[in-house]
Design a protein around this motif. Structure first.
Motif, short mmCIF file in Angstrom:
data_model
loop_
_atom_site.label_atom_id
_atom_site.label_comp_id
_atom_site.label_asym_id
_atom_site.label_seq_id
_atom_site.Cartn_x
_atom_site.Cartn_y
_atom_site.Cartn_z
N PHE A 88 0.59 -1.30 -0.08
CA PHE A 88 0.54 -0.11 0.12
C PHE A 88 1.45 1.27 0.81
O PHE A 88 1.74 1.51 0.47
CB PHE A 88 -0.87 0.40 1.00
N GLY A 89 0.40 2.82 -1.10
CA GLY A 89 1.51 3.52 -0.98
C GLY A 89 0.39 4.79 -0.57
O GLY A 89 -0.79 4.77 -1.38
N PHE A 90 1.21 5.28 0.47
CA PHE A 90 -0.21 6.55 1.53
C PHE A 90 0.61 7.80 1.45
O PHE A 90 -0.54 8.46 1.45
CB PHE A 90 0.27 5.86 2.90
N GLY A 91 1.24 8.58 -0.67
CA GLY A 91 1.55 9.52 -0.74
C GLY A 91 3.09 9.72 0.11
O GLY A 91 3.23 9.33 1.12
N GLY A 92 3.30 10.17 -0.63
CA GLY A 92 4.17 11.55 0.38
C GLY A 92 5.73 10.69 -0.04
O GLY A 92 5.81 10.11 -0.79
N PRO A 108 1.48 -6.15 -6.24
CA PRO A 108 0.92 -5.64 -6.01
C PRO A 108 0.73 -4.80 -6.19
O PRO A 108 1.06 -4.29 -3.98
CB PRO A 108 -0.24 -6.84 -6.62
N LEU A 109 1.19 -3.76 -6.90
CA LEU A 109 0.47 -1.96 -5.56
C LEU A 109 -0.52 -1.45 -6.11
O LEU A 109 -1.92 -1.14 -6.82
CB LEU A 109 1.45 -1.16 -5.96
N VAL A 110 -1.34 -1.02 -4.17
CA VAL A 110 -2.49 -0.13 -4.34
C VAL A 110 -2.27 1.49 -3.24
O VAL A 110 -1.52 1.42 -2.38
CB VAL A 110 -3.20 -0.95 -3.63
N ILE A 111 -2.61 1.83 -4.47
CA ILE A 111 -1.97 3.54 -3.67
C ILE A 111 -3.62 3.84 -3.52
O ILE A 111 -4.32 3.88 -4.23
CB ILE A 111 -1.81 4.73 -5.00
N TYR A 112 -3.48 5.17 -1.93
CA TYR A 112 -4.53 5.50 -1.29
C TYR A 112 -3.74 7.25 -1.73
O TYR A 112 -3.27 7.85 -1.32
CB TYR A 112 -4.54 5.08 -0.31
N GLU A 113 -5.17 8.20 -1.64
CA GLU A 113 -5.37 9.10 -2.24
C GLU A 113 -6.37 9.81 -1.63
O GLU A 113 -7.75 9.66 -1.77
CB GLU A 113 -5.04 9.87 -3.53
N ASN A 114 -6.29 10.69 -0.25
CA ASN A 114 -7.16 10.84 0.33
C ASN A 114 -7.58 12.63 -0.04
O ASN A 114 -8.37 12.73 0.62
CB ASN A 114 -7.28 10.95 2.07
N ASN A 115 -6.62 13.43 -0.32
CA ASN A 115 -6.94 14.66 -1.18
C ASN A 115 -8.03 14.42 -2.32
O ASN A 115 -8.08 13.68 -2.91
CB ASN A 115 -6.01 15.28 -1.35
N LEU A 116 -8.31 15.61 -2.52
CA LEU A 116 -9.20 16.12 -4.03
C LEU A 116 -8.13 16.73 -4.69
O LEU A 116 -9.32 16.41 -6.23
CB LEU A 116 -10.48 17.09 -3.61
#
Length: 351
Positions: A88-92, A108-116
């Protein structure tokens, strides 16, 4: 995960969830992010030194790229040793090396983006990602060609916040309680603007309490100011138990990191949003505007963040408490209780 709160808190929340499900989890971050694991000794972690070449002069850009290269090499050794089934890639920018290295092992890579606004690191990882999970809404700069891999799941908050019931609110009908969440990028200006506002409200005859996050150098002077003016106060630099403060607050004044304001919405806490004007790609303003358009908050941009303007907004609320109840009714429509089920459903086909 990057080492700032907006990246690391969702990462730790998901780690706790998967750990409770019986999975082995570990964190790759920098020294800042690793400090947040002090209260979670059950988790293993690796520290990598990363950097970003963005907005640097040529010599510093070259040094940054060298640092990134060696952090990718270290990431390869980490993956070779740990053999994870999923990343999981959480950014930064700290999340880039290990996420990029996943392609060499077909993990497998899953990325997460919580900003608009899709963050720069996540933008560079789109072509390597099997799934892109986003929070409240698809980022406005999300490329059309990747939309088939995208999935809206909501904001990854702690299970304690998600399961919180408004009935637990510790309301004192006499005392109006305000929570101030400045974070590392907002506490200083909040420490200058807000205290005189609280005094003016008290001078108008209101019984008021302030829970205020501040930077270390302001703490003593804030305590002294509030005590001198007989204002109930709790001044803190950081707290690991934010729910206790939220549950006793009638109103919040907050910066606009996606996780922070999602916590306020989930706990039905109306807030005055003051976006950090120098956030990357102005994402804090976009986060705040999203909730303002829904009727969940009042936005006060920093250019207009004066004691007079803040006083007027709070007095308007105090003179008509039904405004708070109306906001809470709207917030109830933004329930986030299924976020972890949605995460699991999104990754089932990958593991």
């Amino acid at each position: 995960s990057g080492g700032t709160g907006g990246h690391i808190f969702p990462a730790i929340n998901l780690m706790k969830y998967f750990s409770n499900k019986g999975h082995k989890v570990l964190l790759v971050t920098d020294f800042r992010g690793n400090n947040f694991l002090k209260n979670h000794p059950q988790f293993e972690s690796y520290i990598i030194k990363a950097d970003t070449p963005i907005n640097k002069n040529f010599p510093k850009k070259i040094l940054s790229l060298i640092t990134v290269f060696f952090s990718i090499i270290k990431s390869i050794f980490i993956l070779k040793k740990e053999k994870p089934h999923l990343i999981f890639g959480f950014g930064g920018y700290v999340s880039f090396p290990i996420s990029f290295a996943s392609k060499f092992f077909n993990i497998p890579l899953v990325i997460y983006e919580n900003n608009l606004m899709l963050g720069r690191t996540n933008r560079h990882l789109l072509s390597f990602s099997k799934k892109i999970l986003f929070g409240i809404k698809m980022p406005i700069n999300f490329p059309e060609k990747y939309k088939n891999n995208a999935c809206q799941i909501g904001t990854i908050l702690s299970e304690e916040i998600i399961n919180y019931s408004f009935d637990e609110k510790k309301h004192n009908s006499k005392t109006f309680s305000i929570l101030v969440l400045g974070g590392s990028q907002g506490a200083e200006i909040f420490g200058r603007i807000i205290p005189p506002v609280i005094k003016m409200i008290k001078d108008k005859g209101h019984d008021i309490k302030i829970n205020q996050q501040c930077i270390e150098k302001q703490k003593n002077s804030l305590i002294e100011f509030y005590n001198k003016n007989n204002i109930k106060n709790n001044i803190f630099n950081f707290t690991s138990n934010i729910l206790d403060l939220i549950s006793s607050s009638d109103l919040a004044i907050s910066r606009c990191g996606a996780s922070t304001i999602a916590e306020l919405v989930q706990t039905l806490t109306p807030f005055i949003a003051v976006p950090y004007p120098h956030s990357v790609d102005n994402h804090q303003y976009l986060n705040a505007k999203y909730y303002e358009d829904k009727g969940c908050c009042w936005v006060l941009e920093q250019d207009n963040f004066s004691s007079t303007n803040l006083f007027n907004i709070i007095m308007e609320i105090l003179n008509d408490r039904s405004k708070l109840e109306n906001v809470r009714k709207i917030m109830k429509k933004n329930d986030n209780k299924e976020v972890y089920d949605k995460v699991e459903n999104a990754i089932k086909e990958l593991i």
